[in-house]
Every structure is written in structure tokens, then in C-alpha cells.
Write an enzyme that holds these catalytic residues in place. Structure first.
Site, PDB file in Angstrom:
ATOM      1  N   ASP A  29       3.424   0.157   5.589  1.00 64.54           N
ATOM      2  CA  ASP A  29       2.539   0.194   4.424  1.00 64.54           C
ATOM      3  C   ASP A  29       1.508   1.308   4.630  1.00 64.54           C
ATOM      4  O   ASP A  29       1.152   1.616   5.772  1.00 64.54           O
ATOM      5  CB  ASP A  29       1.821  -1.175   4.336  1.00 64.54           C
ATOM      6  CG  ASP A  29       1.230  -1.503   2.969  1.00 64.54           C
ATOM      7  OD1 ASP A  29       0.800  -0.588   2.265  1.00 64.54           O
ATOM      8  OD2 ASP A  29       1.195  -2.712   2.647  1.00 64.54           O
ATOM      9  N   HIS A  79      -3.182  -8.641  -3.549  1.00 66.42           N
ATOM     10  CA  HIS A  79      -2.162  -7.839  -2.839  1.00 66.42           C
ATOM     11  C   HIS A  79      -2.769  -7.019  -1.697  1.00 66.42           C
ATOM     12  O   HIS A  79      -2.017  -6.512  -0.866  1.00 66.42           O
ATOM     13  CB  HIS A  79      -1.351  -6.952  -3.803  1.00 66.42           C
ATOM     14  CG  HIS A  79      -2.055  -5.721  -4.284  1.00 66.42           C
ATOM     15  ND1 HIS A  79      -1.367  -4.606  -4.743  1.00 66.42           N
ATOM     16  CD2 HIS A  79      -3.368  -5.419  -4.404  1.00 66.42           C
ATOM     17  CE1 HIS A  79      -2.242  -3.670  -5.109  1.00 66.42           C
ATOM     18  NE2 HIS A  79      -3.446  -4.146  -4.929  1.00 66.42           N
ATOM     19  N   ASP A 110       6.243  -1.998   2.125  1.00 67.28           N
ATOM     20  CA  ASP A 110       5.597  -1.568   0.881  1.00 67.28           C
ATOM     21  C   ASP A 110       6.069  -0.144   0.620  1.00 67.28           C
ATOM     22  O   ASP A 110       5.904   0.733   1.477  1.00 67.28           O
ATOM     23  CB  ASP A 110       4.081  -1.627   1.073  1.00 67.28           C
ATOM     24  CG  ASP A 110       3.305  -1.391  -0.207  1.00 67.28           C
ATOM     25  OD1 ASP A 110       3.726  -0.548  -1.021  1.00 67.28           O
ATOM     26  OD2 ASP A 110       2.255  -2.045  -0.372  1.00 67.28           O
TER      27      ASP A 110
HETATM   28 MN   LIG Z   1       0.967  -3.377   0.759  1.00 61.61          MN
END
Ligand SMILES: [Mn+2]
Ligand SMILES: *[C@@H]1O[C@H](CO)[C@@H](O)[C@H](O)[C@H]1NC(C)=O
Ligand SMILES: *[C@@H]1O[C@H](CO)[C@@H](O)[C@H](O)[C@H]1NC(C)=O
Ligand SMILES: *[C@@H]1O[C@H](CO)[C@@H](O)[C@H](O)[C@H]1NC(C)=O
Length: 314
Positions: A117, A134, A225
Site C-alpha cells: 500500500d 479505509h 491496495d
Molecule cells: Mn490502503
């Protein structure tokens, strides 16, 4: 492997991330997994009950919707794991990692988590600068942060299930000061983009797997992600940050984790087709997400042939 998708967007404010699963499907994910020898069952969309009144709790937005959606997701992932399959979650926003990791752990016990991420997503509800969940999922999951999490409606089912020593981050380049403090406090293993630049992705993956299996080999949960990848390649996402992983580095991460034989669940989140400026930007993002998933399940860039192939003779 089995996958379910969660067209869920309430963990962040931008419309469109709930369309992620369908564009990934439309890019032929299931067919291409079949081609590389995987038995796949698509569980379809999880549907979530409409939460009509969902006032912020402190600064945190959409608490009830996110809490109840993740409870459903956790149960779905538990069923997939109890049936003995690898779970794949197509998101949706990264708040879904709460249910995905919780359900995975409820079914199989202690996990290693590899979180790829641009962001650490480890704000607590009380440190979050935006109130968007999130950006907070890891805080609900870590044993070590349990005393820092206030009671929230529809979150009471969540039991922390990950130890800080079983978590590795790769690709970070946009970390809030409060998150940076938490990462240092808990001694979390982090390979920021600086570390990727310094060591190279091969060494990062070797060190990641050595670190995670130093004590005991646990099933691995990969939470990917799409904004970990550089926005020149994956621009169709809600919070892009320049200076990310290359396509090749991303694929290498998935190939390496596949080869451990320990990959037990995968999240692919934050693909948002409405955030692409052009169709080409959307396609580039979606095809990268598909290739990352194929890498998780055995695709080899060196090529492949069947063991009984015979060269034709003239
Ligand atoms: Mn994320
Ligand atoms: C390799 O090729 C064989 C034969 O075409 C196929 O059955 C298998 O699924 C392929 N494996 C991968 C990982 O692509
Ligand atoms: C998932 O839901 C969307 C609408 O949100 C729908 O268009 C799509 O067909 C559904 N996909 C599957 C596989 O059920
Ligand atoms: C969410 O919590 C409220 C009480 O705060 C409860 O009435 C409701 O049933 C819960 N919803 C779900 C889906 O768990």
C-alpha cells in the site's frame, strides 16, 4: 481458490470504488485463472444491508455501515476458508480488510499479514485526520492497539487477531505523523519506498519472508491496495501517490508470495474505474490488478508448457 467481491465504498468518500469488482471480472479474471489451472468459484457480490441513519461517531464516518458490512464479509471469508479454499476478495475500499482478515484468522488461527500500500491504514478512530475508515483498518485488527480503540456501533464483533510482529508493510510513501508514531511504537516491519529503492524488490521479499517465518510458518494474508503501484500505471484509484512500485515490482511481490506456498487469502482493493481520466487509464489499472492476482496463483513470466508436449516433426 474462491472469491467473493464486495462492491463497498463507505470506508471513503469517493464514488465508484464499488464498481471495482465488476471491471476486474470483465477483464476476464476467472477465465484466466482457469487457464492457468486454478479451480475458481465466484461467490458473486456480497450484498450489504442499507444503513439509513449513520451519523458520524466522533470524527469517524459511516461507522455502522462499515461495521455491519465487514461482519458479513468476515462470515463469508470464514466459510471460504472452512471449505479449504484460498480466499480472494475484490474490493471495494480498504476498510474491507477488517472483515477479510478477521474472517481469515477466525477460520485458520494466527496469520502473517503482508500489506502492500502507499498508506499504512493504521490510524485509530482517534488519530484519523479524515475520519474515513479505509485509513484505519489495521488499528482494529492489532492486539497491541486494542486499548486505543473506542467502542463504536456495529464494531463490537471485531476481535483483534493480528500481532504487530506478524505484519509487514511494503510500498509506504504517505504516512501520517500519528501513524508513523504507531509503527515505531509497535516496532512494525516496514519496507517503505525508500527501502524498496535501497534494497531492490527481491531483497525486500526475501527479508519479508525470512522475517515472517523466523518463528513459525503461518498462513499469509496479502492485502494489496492498488495504490501501492505508481499512478502512472494504476491511476484509477481514490488516493494516488506519486513514486510507487513499478508494475514489475508489484508482480514480483505476488510471484514471490505464491512460491512460499503459504498464501491463504488475498485482498485486491481500491480499484475505482470512475477515477480514471480516460478509458486507457482505467484499463491499465484493471489489467494490472488482474496480473497481480494471476501472479498470486502461479502465473510465471518465464512461460509454461504442458509436461507431455511433443515438438511437431516435419
Ligand atoms: Mn490502503
Ligand atoms: C501450464 O500449462 C499447462 C498446460 O497448458 C496448464 O495446464 C497449466 O495450468 C499451466 N500453468 C500455469 C501456472 O499457467
Ligand atoms: C455485482 O453487482 C453489480 C451492481 O452493483 C452488477 O452490475 C453485477 O452484475 C454484479 N456482479 C455479479 C457477478 O453478480
Ligand atoms: C448495528 O447496531 C445497531 C445498534 O447500534 C443494531 O440495532 C443493528 O442491528 C446493527 N446492525 C447490524 C447489521 O449489525
Amino acid at each position: 481458490l474462491d472469491f467473493s467481491s464486495s462492491p463497498f465504498s463507505r470506508g471513503q468518500p469517493r464514488v465508484g470504488v464499488d464498481r471495482g469488482p465488476d471491471v476486474i471480472r470483465a477483464a476476464g479474471l476467472v477465465h484466466r485463472l482457469h487457464e492457468q489451472g486454478c479451480a475458481v468459484k465466484d461467490y458473486g457480490n456480497l450484498t450489504f444491508e442499507e444503513v439509513v441513519v449513520d451519523e458520524p461517531v466522533g470524527a469517524v464516518k459511516c461507522v455502522r455501515a462499515v461495521g455491519s458490512a465487514n461482519q458479513r464479509l468476515s462470515e463469508a471469508v470464514q466459510n471460504v476458508k472452512r471449505d479449504g479454499h484460498t480466499s480472494v476478495l475484490l474490493g471495494g475500499d480498504h476498510s474491507l480488510a477488517i472483515g477479510s482478515i478477521h474472517g481469515h484468522s477466525a477460520a485458520v488461527g494466527d496469520l502473517s499479514v503482508v500489506w502492500v500500500d502507499a498508506h499504512a491504514d493504521i490510524n485509530t478512530p482517534l488519530t484519523s485526520p479524515t475520519g474515513n475508515i479505509h485509513g484505519q483498518p489495521m488499528s482494529y485488527l492489532l492486539h497491541e492497539l486494542q486499548s486505543k480503540i473506542p467502542v463504536l456501533p456495529n464494531f463490537t464483533w471485531i476481535k483483534p487477531c493480528v500481532s504487530a510482529k506478524d505484519l509487514v508493510y511494503i510500498g509506504l510513501r504517505d504516512v501520517d505523523p500519528e501513524e508513523h508514531y504507531i509503527l515505531k511504537l509497535l516496532g512494525v516491519k516496514v519496507f517503505s519506498m525508500s527501502a524498496v529503492d535501497q534494497l531492490g524488490v527481491a531483497r525486500v521479499m526475501e527479508e519479508t519472508c525470512d522475517y515472517l517465518s523466523a518463528r513459525v510458518k503461518k498462513p499469509i494474508h496479502l492485502s494489496f491496495d492498488i495504490d501501492a503501484i505508481d499512478p502512472s500505471i494504476t491511476p484509477a484509484t481514490g488516493t494516488p501517490v506519486v513514486g510507487g512500485l513499478t508494475y514489475r515490482e508489484g508482480v514480483y511481490i505476488t510471484e514471490h508470495l505464491c512460491q512460499t506456498g503459504l498464501l491463504s487469502a488475498v485482498d485486491m482493493v481500491e480499484v475505482n474505474p470512475l477515477r480514471g481520466q480516460t478509458e486507457q487509464e482505467v484499463q491499465s489499472t484493471v489489467h494490472t490488478a488482474v496480473d497481480l492476482l494471476l501472479g498470486c496463483f502461479g502465473r510465471r513470466r518465464e512461460g509454461n508448457h504442458s509436461s507431455d508436449y511433443i515438438l511437431p516433426e516435419p
